[in-house]
Write a protein that holds these residues in place. Structure first.
Motif, PDB file in Angstrom:
ATOM      1  N   GLU A 384      53.471  22.852  45.695  1.00  0.00           N
ATOM      2  CA  GLU A 384      53.992  22.539  44.363  1.00  0.00           C
ATOM      3  C   GLU A 384      54.008  23.770  43.458  1.00  0.00           C
ATOM      4  OE1 GLU A 384      51.441  19.482  42.999  1.00  0.00           O
ATOM      5  OE2 GLU A 384      52.197  17.964  44.412  1.00  0.00           O
ATOM      6  N   GLY A 385      53.336  24.818  43.880  1.00  0.00           N
ATOM      7  CA  GLY A 385      53.271  26.027  43.064  1.00  0.00           C
ATOM      8  C   GLY A 385      52.435  27.082  43.756  1.00  0.00           C
ATOM      9  N   LEU A 386      52.152  28.142  43.037  1.00  0.00           N
ATOM     10  CA  LEU A 386      51.322  29.215  43.577  1.00  0.00           C
ATOM     11  C   LEU A 386      50.419  29.753  42.479  1.00  0.00           C
ATOM     12  CD1 LEU A 386      53.628  32.351  44.148  1.00  0.00           C
ATOM     13  CD2 LEU A 386      54.163  30.458  42.648  1.00  0.00           C
ATOM     14  N   ALA A 387      49.351  30.436  42.887  1.00  0.00           N
ATOM     15  CA  ALA A 387      48.339  30.901  41.942  1.00  0.00           C
ATOM     16  C   ALA A 387      47.885  32.307  42.333  1.00  0.00           C
ATOM     17  CB  ALA A 387      47.141  29.943  41.918  1.00  0.00           C
ATOM     18  N   ALA A 388      47.206  32.948  41.405  1.00  0.00           N
ATOM     19  CA  ALA A 388      46.652  34.276  41.679  1.00  0.00           C
ATOM     20  C   ALA A 388      45.361  34.443  40.905  1.00  0.00           C
ATOM     21  CB  ALA A 388      47.636  35.374  41.295  1.00  0.00           C
ATOM     22  N   LEU A 389      44.402  35.130  41.515  1.00  0.00           N
ATOM     23  CA  LEU A 389      43.129  35.468  40.898  1.00  0.00           C
ATOM     24  C   LEU A 389      42.974  36.976  40.954  1.00  0.00           C
ATOM     25  CD1 LEU A 389      42.645  32.876  43.072  1.00  0.00           C
ATOM     26  CD2 LEU A 389      40.585  32.696  41.664  1.00  0.00           C
ATOM     27  N   ALA A 390      42.465  37.570  39.876  1.00  0.00           N
ATOM     28  CA  ALA A 390      42.359  39.028  39.826  1.00  0.00           C
ATOM     29  C   ALA A 390      41.036  39.447  39.213  1.00  0.00           C
ATOM     30  CB  ALA A 390      43.512  39.621  39.021  1.00  0.00           C
ATOM     31  N   THR A 391      40.576  40.620  39.639  1.00  0.00           N
ATOM     32  CA  THR A 391      39.391  41.245  39.058  1.00  0.00           C
ATOM     33  C   THR A 391      39.735  42.697  38.741  1.00  0.00           C
ATOM     34  OG1 THR A 391      37.923  39.864  40.387  1.00  0.00           O
ATOM     35  CG2 THR A 391      36.963  41.832  39.417  1.00  0.00           C
ATOM     36  N   ALA A 392      39.377  43.118  37.539  1.00  0.00           N
ATOM     37  CA  ALA A 392      39.603  44.502  37.120  1.00  0.00           C
ATOM     38  C   ALA A 392      38.267  45.139  36.780  1.00  0.00           C
ATOM     39  CB  ALA A 392      40.528  44.557  35.915  1.00  0.00           C
ATOM     40  N   THR A 393      38.009  46.289  37.368  1.00  0.00           N
ATOM     41  CA  THR A 393      36.816  47.061  37.057  1.00  0.00           C
ATOM     42  C   THR A 393      37.241  48.294  36.272  1.00  0.00           C
ATOM     43  OG1 THR A 393      35.776  46.334  39.117  1.00  0.00           O
ATOM     44  CG2 THR A 393      34.784  48.206  37.989  1.00  0.00           C
ATOM     45  N   ILE A 394      36.703  48.420  35.061  1.00  0.00           N
ATOM     46  CA  ILE A 394      37.060  49.548  34.207  1.00  0.00           C
ATOM     47  C   ILE A 394      35.790  50.183  33.666  1.00  0.00           C
ATOM     48  CG2 ILE A 394      39.190  48.361  33.531  1.00  0.00           C
ATOM     49  CD1 ILE A 394      37.956  47.965  30.747  1.00  0.00           C
ATOM     50  N   ARG A 395      35.951  51.366  33.056  1.00  0.00           N
ATOM     51  CA  ARG A 395      34.862  51.986  32.324  1.00  0.00           C
ATOM     52  C   ARG A 395      35.350  52.332  30.928  1.00  0.00           C
ATOM     53  NH1 ARG A 395      32.939  56.758  36.065  1.00  0.00           N
ATOM     54  NH2 ARG A 395      34.935  56.370  37.103  1.00  0.00           N
ATOM     55  N   LEU A 396      34.505  51.999  29.928  1.00  0.00           N
ATOM     56  CA  LEU A 396      34.825  52.275  28.537  1.00  0.00           C
ATOM     57  C   LEU A 396      33.688  53.072  27.900  1.00  0.00           C
ATOM     58  CD1 LEU A 396      36.203  48.927  27.025  1.00  0.00           C
ATOM     59  CD2 LEU A 396      37.495  50.961  27.640  1.00  0.00           C
ATOM     60  N   PRO A 397      34.017  53.889  26.887  1.00  0.00           N
ATOM     61  CA  PRO A 397      32.948  54.569  26.149  1.00  0.00           C
ATOM     62  C   PRO A 397      31.942  53.568  25.599  1.00  0.00           C
ATOM     63  CG  PRO A 397      35.067  55.481  25.545  1.00  0.00           C
ATOM     64  CD  PRO A 397      35.341  54.264  26.392  1.00  0.00           C
ATOM     65  N   GLU A 398      30.669  53.937  25.640  1.00  0.00           N
ATOM     66  CA  GLU A 398      29.622  53.056  25.145  1.00  0.00           C
ATOM     67  C   GLU A 398      29.825  52.761  23.658  1.00  0.00           C
ATOM     68  OE1 GLU A 398      25.858  54.788  25.934  1.00  0.00           O
ATOM     69  OE2 GLU A 398      25.957  54.456  28.112  1.00  0.00           O
ATOM     70  N   GLN A 399      29.596  51.513  23.293  1.00  0.00           N
ATOM     71  CA  GLN A 399      29.714  51.102  21.896  1.00  0.00           C
ATOM     72  C   GLN A 399      28.353  51.123  21.240  1.00  0.00           C
ATOM     73  OE1 GLN A 399      32.832  50.308  20.564  1.00  0.00           O
ATOM     74  NE2 GLN A 399      33.523  51.091  22.555  1.00  0.00           N
ATOM     75  N   GLU A 400      28.326  51.543  19.969  1.00  0.00           N
ATOM     76  CA  GLU A 400      27.053  51.549  19.259  1.00  0.00           C
ATOM     77  C   GLU A 400      26.622  50.141  18.907  1.00  0.00           C
ATOM     78  OE1 GLU A 400      27.351  54.081  15.884  1.00  0.00           O
ATOM     79  OE2 GLU A 400      27.662  55.885  17.068  1.00  0.00           O
TER      80      GLU A 400
END
Length: 400
Positions: A384-400
């Protein structure tokens, strides 16, 4: 001054990357140096390509830089990016040659002229530049107030004048112009033997056009000296790992193809969707936005907005990826699982990886694609349809 139409005009970005940039302290021109693992030029291009309003992107490169350009833009796969055009001896020559190349392609509208050595311009600044030319102006530039006292000296080095600081500004790019007016001014300067303009605003002033201003951004610095590379936040701030997840689903409807990961795949059904219905790219976009804590795809591209009807979803992923970089971060890995009984994903896996890598501005080795069925259970199992699952790994500057 000619009357300007009320309807939005096409927008082109012209990035000037023909300089040698030797003051930056490297054998290679600074626009091809790596900044946090990515070429400066690629970082500058990503932000323009993330904006659907920008319909043409042209880069002017130096003689002999064809291989460097190809390497720097290898992950950028976007039909709006024209082949590079060779520049001239001076910045003024290079801009004129880039404008002539755009004219030869049939472009006419608004042009944003930007220094490739300014890789930190935000999407908000570019959008402001694109909207700065209208009924009241034919040219506009981003500026910042001057905070230091400025002195004018004479030929002996003696101070001749201290101009009032409240009337002084420093100038940035992208500078925005009506395309026809800027091209005509460049041609007139060439015919008159007028050379040495250090920016296009000065050339337009010479041509008799008033130049308006709009607020620039302190973070939009130009990389000129070795210390500029060392002091940028992206290069020096400690980075914290963040992980985001995304999920999307679309029901089948009448049709003869589906879009998955930016690849058109023949199928006995289509999908019911406002955009192109690419569950893979939608899930990846949400994963990146989730890692940023910046809402979801509907927040930035609401289905109620008619401009996104039938839109290509690689633009959504490019936008989310550019937001990571604007915040001084980097994308480490993208992992995607597609769930459907059909079509078969295997034959298209590598093509999908290539498209995702290009849209996100990462290497193909940073993209994983998996596919599975649901063993004929549930809506995907019933086809009846299709689906997708995703994972993203990122790095961001530390927040104060």
């Amino acid at each position: 001054m000619p009357a300007l139409p009320d309807a939005p005009l096409p927008v082109a970005a012209l990035l000037v990357a023909a300089g040698r940039g030797l003051r930056a302290g490297s054998d290679a021109p600074k626009q091809y140096r790596l900044l946090d693992g990515q070429p400066v030029l690629a970082r500058a291009l990503w932000t323009f390509l993330a904006l659907p309003a920008v319909s043409h992107v042209m880069v002017v490169i130096g003689a002999g830089d064809e291989a460097r350009y190809a390497d720097a833009t290898a992950t950028l796969r976007d039909a709006r990016l024209h082949p590079p055009t060779p520049g001239g001896q001076t910045r003024q020559d290079s801009v004129r040659l880039g404008l002539e190349a755009l004219a030869a392609s049939g472009f006419d509208g608004v042009v944003l002229v930007h220094d490739a050595a300014r890789p930190f311009a935000s999407t908000a600044l570019i959008e402001a530049a694109a909207g700065a030319v209208g009924p009241e102006s034919i040219a506009a530039i981003p500026v910042l107030p001057v905070t230091d006292t400025i002195k004018r000296i004479d030929a002996t080095g003696t101070i001749a004048e201290t101009p009032p600081r409240d009337r002084l500004v420093s100038v940035q790019t992208p500078q925005t112009f009506r395309f026809g007016a800027l091209l005509a001014a460049h041609r007139a300067a060439l015919a008159a033997g007028q050379a040495g303009f250090t920016d296009d605003a000065a050339l337009m002033e010479w041509a008799g056009h008033p130049v308006m201003t709009f607020p620039g951004e302190p973070a939009n610095l130009k990389l000129t000296y070795p210390e500029d590379f060392a002091r940028t936040g992206a290069a020096t701030a400690p980075l914290t790992v963040r992980v985001g997840t995304g999920y999307d689903v679309h029901a089948f409807t009448g049709g003869d193809h589906v879009w998955l990961g930016g690849v058109r795949i023949a199928h006995e059904r289509g999908v019911l969707a406002h955009s192109d219905g690419d569950v893979a790219l939608h899930a990846l976009t949400d994963a990146l936005l989730g890692a940023l804590a910046e809402g979801d795809i509907g927040t930035h591209f609401p289905p109620s907005d008619p401009q996104w009807k039938g839109a290509s979803s690689d633009r959504f992923l490019s936008f989310a990826a550019s937001r990571v970089r604007e915040r001084g971060g980097r994308i480490d890995f993208l992992d995607l699982t597609i769930v459907c009984e059909a079509p078969k994903i295997g034959p298209h896996r590598e093509a999908i990886r290539q498209v995702i890598a290009g849209a996100a501005g990462v290497r193909v080795g940073q993209v994983a694609i998996k596919a599975t069925t649901s063993e004929r259970m549930g809506f995907t199992g019933r086809k009846e349809g299709l689906a997708a699952l995703a994972t993203a790994t990122i790095r961001l500057p530390e927040q104060e």
